[in-house]
Design an enzyme around this catalytic site. Sequence first.
Site, PDB file in Angstrom:
ATOM      1  N   ASN A   1      41.705  37.132  38.353  1.00 33.15           N
ATOM      2  CA  ASN A   1      41.262  36.085  37.421  1.00 33.15           C
ATOM      3  C   ASN A   1      42.332  35.010  37.236  1.00 33.15           C
ATOM      4  O   ASN A   1      42.240  34.194  36.332  1.00 33.15           O
ATOM      5  CB  ASN A   1      40.866  36.693  36.064  1.00 33.15           C
ATOM      6  CG  ASN A   1      42.044  37.359  35.358  1.00 33.15           C
ATOM      7  OD1 ASN A   1      43.168  37.375  35.867  1.00 33.15           O
ATOM      8  ND2 ASN A   1      41.793  37.917  34.187  1.00 33.15           N
TER       9      ASN A   1
ATOM     10  N   GLU B   1      46.712  36.145  30.551  1.00 36.14           N
ATOM     11  CA  GLU B   1      45.303  36.079  30.909  1.00 36.14           C
ATOM     12  C   GLU B   1      44.758  34.655  30.721  1.00 36.14           C
ATOM     13  O   GLU B   1      45.396  33.827  30.069  1.00 36.14           O
ATOM     14  CB  GLU B   1      44.511  37.046  30.016  1.00 36.14           C
ATOM     15  CG  GLU B   1      44.922  38.514  30.149  1.00 36.14           C
ATOM     16  CD  GLU B   1      44.363  39.196  31.395  1.00 36.14           C
ATOM     17  OE1 GLU B   1      44.113  38.529  32.413  1.00 36.14           O
ATOM     18  OE2 GLU B   1      44.159  40.430  31.325  1.00 36.14           O
TER      19      GLU B   1
END
Length: 246
Positions: free
Chosen positions: A136, A143
């Site tokens: 991702n 993140e």
Amino acid sequence: MQVLWVSGYQELSELVAEHIYRSIEEKPEANWGLATGSSFVGTYRLLVEKHRPRPLDLEGIRTFNLDEYVGLDGSSPYSFRYFMNRSLFYPLGLDLGQTNIPNGMAKDLELECKRYEEKIEASGRIDYQLLGVGVNGHIGFNEPGTEFSSRTHVARLTESTRRANSRFFGSIESVPTHAITMGIGSIMRAREIILVVSGDGKEEVVQQLLGHQVVSKRWPVTILKKHPKVTVIVDESLVSERVGVG
Ligand code: GLP
């Protein structure tokens, strides 16, 4: 951004191990930012193999790992401390006092993050930062959505990251929900960054990084487009065509 294409994991590991070996020969007093993950298993093994017959002078080396799971201590085989000790620090004969990894067992995690960040700064910043990347686009455990200015902090892991890392733990339930990670701002302060893009499912990462896509918090790795000295090593099996090499 310099981009090097390699034709598989072995070539990639050889190239990165050689780069590390030469950099240590040239600059034996340096701070290394280190990464974990499958992307570096081969690199560390080959670095150890190179070091055995022609030992490097490692006394002036200091290492700082990117991240550690919250709730795991160094005796857990799933901790990054355990992995680093066994795959690199013990085989190289590094004094563990030269190595730094956030303490995922700290009682006061916020204080631990502050301490870690201050230690990096007090050491004179990181000279060479090794980086992998998640499917991702995460770097360290930053993140999607993480502020680009972030420093060492406690991160909540996404479902996708926990699923990807469950291959080491056996089940997703066993993967910790949080980790301490150097922030994106901490990573960007390194003088040089070596990013390895290897592993299944990272085609979109290559596209976001090397294509004409904009820098976006949705793909943390894209911030590297703004760093003055980055080398990206890409496994060419991740692209059908070599896109936008800058
Ligand atoms: C982990 C680490 C990252 C690493 C990434 C990719 O979650 N925190 O630092 O770069 O995942 O790992 P791999 O190399 O196993 O694909």
